[in-house]
Design an enzyme around this catalytic site. Structure first.
Site: not given
Length: 878
Positions: A500-501, A505
């Site tokens: 996710h990070e 992003h």
């Protein structure tokens, strides 16, 4: 950023939590001491029934977990401990601004609770409460409410933006307050505070139930008369002047001709007419924009930011390298001048500071709670590296360029060059703000992310406590899934956070045209894969992701990052990096997808049918993903209403693990590509139609989500409160550790005192209310006049101080009935409900030492964020 739990710095065995014996003496000191106190759980007595709808109360048996970072802190050198200590102090002071960013009454509630607990420790207050006719359960409910205020830095939940109220009657709480020792010591102040905020503490009028703008809710990012149209106009104005909204608030008034006038106020130590000249000062003037008058000023949160700056300056002396020194210097410049450009420069140095032992970031960062989605809430964190988990993330970073090629969009839609970021697992020492996340990908500045890079952090000790799951409390799962879910939820979430990070992003390109007309893509050759045509839209100079997509930007981006995590966790290489192969790897995939499906159902708690809006970005994102997977059909996901063993409505989610790759992956691939294409091209209309379509909550069959929402609310469990550690300077000239054992059943006692040289001043400067906004909020006249449901702002002026803070007294300031009032001419006075306390000031005056603040770690209601009364707000740092 990925959020999983709300932070509660100093809550815990609430009855003890405030056993910070006031006042206390602190010796001169040159060392940081780590003190840990283990506390027992408070009683979990049940009340006969709540005083309000359970959506708006915190239960007496709310879960509390502590963040353990003792080993990581023990390994720090003396210099690193000093560095961490002063950064923590800067973060805690800055966290005070969150009170002013939450609701009009939040600072008053904080001040009232502060007075109560400073005058009597929790055991004494308990005896008083019982004598006033409260039951043990009602007193516990009061303590839980106080813990909630400190943990959220306000009276609205940081995760969901819902108001919470005490689970006891107003009359009984009033008895406790008006009969307290604080009332005896400061009668006018305490009575005035109660009369000012007492009604609003309990009020659940429709508009007050949630944060929002205009008729949708309460906000202090805007004055009470602002609408979403005003917010859009202000954003267009800011874009036209190349000004960021991150550190601003907007205030509107109407002139004598009925024409609106807007003030954009920047957060800074300096006011409008103070030197030195900087890039900000040229912006401080009046403008005419689209027939409206705008004025840019600065000085918001000035006294608070002054303390932030002081401790950043002190931290510089212990910086490990020039990157850290220059980073801190730019942060000081940013908070002093109100300059986002300076904060960007500091962020550049922060990105370049690879692999620090002590990691930190501070500023106006996340825009989740701004109803328009552009203004940042203050937060600051300090943490130490967890080397074992960081090694896994380093391997993931090494594979990132290859993994990015697997994402379902053309190469032209990916960044021209992958800028290898830091990715570390950290043990949190301090996280000041309204809440604490599980992972972070920052900075949020689009231009830096595209050209300079970013950093990823996973907050390991947060994940360890936030995802400890008890089987018997699991809802909406099939019985055969519960054991598997309990075993693999934590490990699967480690994988999800990492993807996710870093690759969520951290992926994707924004097509942009600069002020000179140059493009960062080839408009002649790049083709939109959704239309087969050339690119028709992009970001103009001054436009950002947040400013263009505004109200959906945060949730849309979280949905994209979550989808990347689900998509790439199917890659065997990723799972091998985290140590999973064979059957274990398949179980990790299944539980990761199952967790997302269940979270999509749980998300309904954060939807408000009356306003047809979502109150939490991450949960909206998870609901959207659930809708996408349901739409895929073929029995991949089902949500079935049932009746529980208790005879009440229930539901079950089912995920066919054999169809994740054959049905789920293609559906997610199509959806992800559409999300990225519309983000890259700045296609607001298309992106909004796509996202809001999936986010719509209706009662259409077969799922009947509005009906299911009632079931979710019936079965919901309150989120845990997380207790943070805290550091202090000791007077023995050396650094050592002190780990206290468990205490009596009433909870833990604070073993040292909190010196309070600046406590009273911090209280006062937190609520020096600007006259225009205060008058609009109804905070004028007598000290006890009630607050109306409007917003106000802290003044840029500083208040007179009786101690060594050196805060100057602005013109038109006077002491009146124990309150600090600001007035001018014949205008009514509007009081700040924090008076000076000369006796306490004289007793607790420091002599060059930073106050001793115990580190309470464990126990259900005690430790730092209750220390956001103590550590953060009442802490007396020299």
């Amino acid at each position: 950023m990925l959020w999983v739990a709300r932070l509660s710095g100093p809550i815990g065995a609430l009855r003890t939590l405030v056993k910070v014996a006031w006042p206390g003496q602190v010796s001169n000191s040159l060392s940081v001491k780590w003190v840990v106190d283990f506390c027992g759980s408070p009683g979990r007595a049940q009340r006969e029934g709540p005083m309000a709808d359970t959506q708006y109360i915190l239960p007496n048996d709310i879960g509390v977990s502590s963040l353990d970072c003792r080993e990581a802190f023990r390994l720090l050198s003396p210099t690193e401990r000093f560095y961490a200590h002063h950064l923590s102090r800067a973060a805690w002071y800055g966290g005070l601004a969150v009170l002013l960013q939450t609701s009009p009454e939040a600072p008053y509630i904080y001040a009232l609770l502060s007075r109560l607990f400073r005058a009597q420790d929790p055991d004494q207050l308990r005896q008083h409460a019982l004598a006033e006719g409260l039951t043990e359960e009602e007193y516990q409910a009061f303590l839980v409410y106080a813990a909630g205020v400190y943990s959220n830095m306000g009276n609205y939940k940081s995760f969901g933006d819902t108001k919470f109220v005490p689970n006891l009657s107003k009359e009984k709480l009033e008895r406790v307050i008006l009969g307290s020792r604080a009332m005896q010591q400061h009668p006018e102040e305490v009575r005035g505070l109660w009369q000012t905020c007492g009604e609003l503490i309990f009020s659940l009028e429709p508009r007050l139930r949630h944060l929002g703008l205009g008729k949708e809710g309460i906000t202090t990012y805007f004055s009470g008369d602002c609408t979403m149209e005003d917010a859009k106009l202000a954003q267009d104005f800011l874009d036209s002047q190349n000004l960021s909204a991150y550190n601003t608030r907007l205030f509107k008034e109407v002139d004598q001709e009925g024409k609106p006038c807007y003030e954009v106020r920047l957060a800074s130590v300096l006011g409008a007419d103070t030197a030195p000249v900087s890039e900000v000062t040229s912006k401080l003037k009046s403008y005419e924009f689209q027939g409206n008058h705008f004025r840019v000023t600065r000085g918001d949160y000035a006294p608070i930011l002054q303390k932030v700056v002081e401790h950043l300056e002190k931290a510089k002396a212990y910086a490990a390298n020039s990157h850290q020194e220059q980073m801190l210097a730019q942060y000081v410049e940013s908070f002093t001048q109100g300059s986002i450009e300076a904060h960007k420069k500091g962020s550049r140095f922060w990105i370049q500071d690879k692999g620090p032992i002590v990691e930190s970031y501070i500023g106006f960062i996340e825009s989740y709670r701004d109803p328009f989605g552009s203004r940042g809430e203050f937060e600051g964190f300090v943490a130490m590296v967890n080397k074992a988990m960081s090694a896994k993330f380093e391997r993931l970073v090494a594979s990132a360029e290859q993994l990015l090629k697997e994402l379902p969009w053309p190469p032209a839609f990916e960044k021209d060059k992958f800028l290898t970021p830091d990715f570390t697992s950290l043990d949190v020492l301090t996280f000041a703000g309204s809440g604490i996340p599980a992972g972070i990908n920052i900075p949020n500045y689009d231009d830096l992310r595209q050209t300079e890079g970013f950093k990823n952090v996973s907050l390991g000790n947060v994940l360890a406590v936030a995802y400890a799951t008890q089987r018997e409390k699991l809802t909406f799962l099939e019985e055969e899934d519960k054991d598997l879910y309990t075993r693999w939820k934590g490990p699967s979430f480690d994988v999800q956070v990492g993807l996710h990070e870093l690759l969520g992003h951290g992926s994707g390109k924004l097509f942009a045209q600069d002020e000179k007309g140059a493009f960062n893509f080839d408009p002649e050759t790049v083709i939109n894969p959704e239309t087969g045509e050339q690119i028709q839209s992009w970001y103009r100079s001054g436009e950002t992701w947040d400013s263009k997509f505004s109200t959906i930007a945060s949730s849309y981006e979280e949905c994209r990052a979550e989808s990347v995590g689900l998509y790439l966790c199917l890659n065997p290489q990723v799972l091998e990096i985290f140590g999973f192969e064979g059957a274990d790897a398949e179980d990790v995939i299944y539980v990761n997808w199952l967790n997302m499906v269940r979270a999509g159902l749980l998300a309904l708690e954060f939807y408000t049918p009356e306003a047809s809006n979502w109150r939490q970005a991450h949960m909206q994102a998870r609901f959207v993903i659930l809708r996408v997977l349901l739409e895929a059909g073929e029995g991949l996901v089902t949500v079935t209403p049932t009746t529980g063993s208790d005879g009440r409505p229930d539901a079950r989610v089912h995920l066919d693990r054999n169809k994740i790759r054959s049905v789920g992956r293609p559906a997610l691939e199509r959806f992800l590509r559409r999300l990225q294409v519309m983000k890259s091209t700045g296609d607001v209309a298309g992106g909004r139609a796509l996202y809001e379509g999936y986010a719509a909550v209706t009662d259409a069959p077969p799922e009947c989500f509005l009906t299911l929402r009632d079931t979710v609310l019936l079965r919901k469990e309150s989120r845990k409160l997380i207790v943070q550690p805290n550091t202090r300077l000791e007077g023995n000239g050396r650094i050592d550790g002190d780990h206290a054992g468990p205490l009596e059943h009433k909870g833990c006692s604070w073993t040292k005192t909190l010196a309070s040289t600046t406590a009273t001043t911090i209280h006062r400067v937190t609520l020096v209310v600007n006259k225009r906004e205060a008058s609009r909020a109804g905070v004028h006249g007598s000290p006890g006049q009630k607050l109306e449901n409007h917003s106000y702002q802290v003044s840029r002026h500083e208040v007179r101080s009786d101690n060594e803070l050196g805060l100057g007294r602005p013109s038109g300031t006077q002491e009146n009935n124990g309150f600090c009032s600001v007035h001018s001419g014949d205008q009514p006075h509007y009081p700040c409900p924090f008076s000076s306390d000369k006796s306490m000031t004289s007793r607790t005056r420091l002599h060059g030492a930073v106050p001793s603040v115990p580190f309470h770690c464990s126990s259900p209601l005690s430790s730092p964020h209750f220390c956001n009364l103590w550590t953060c707000c009442s802490l007396c740092l020299a």
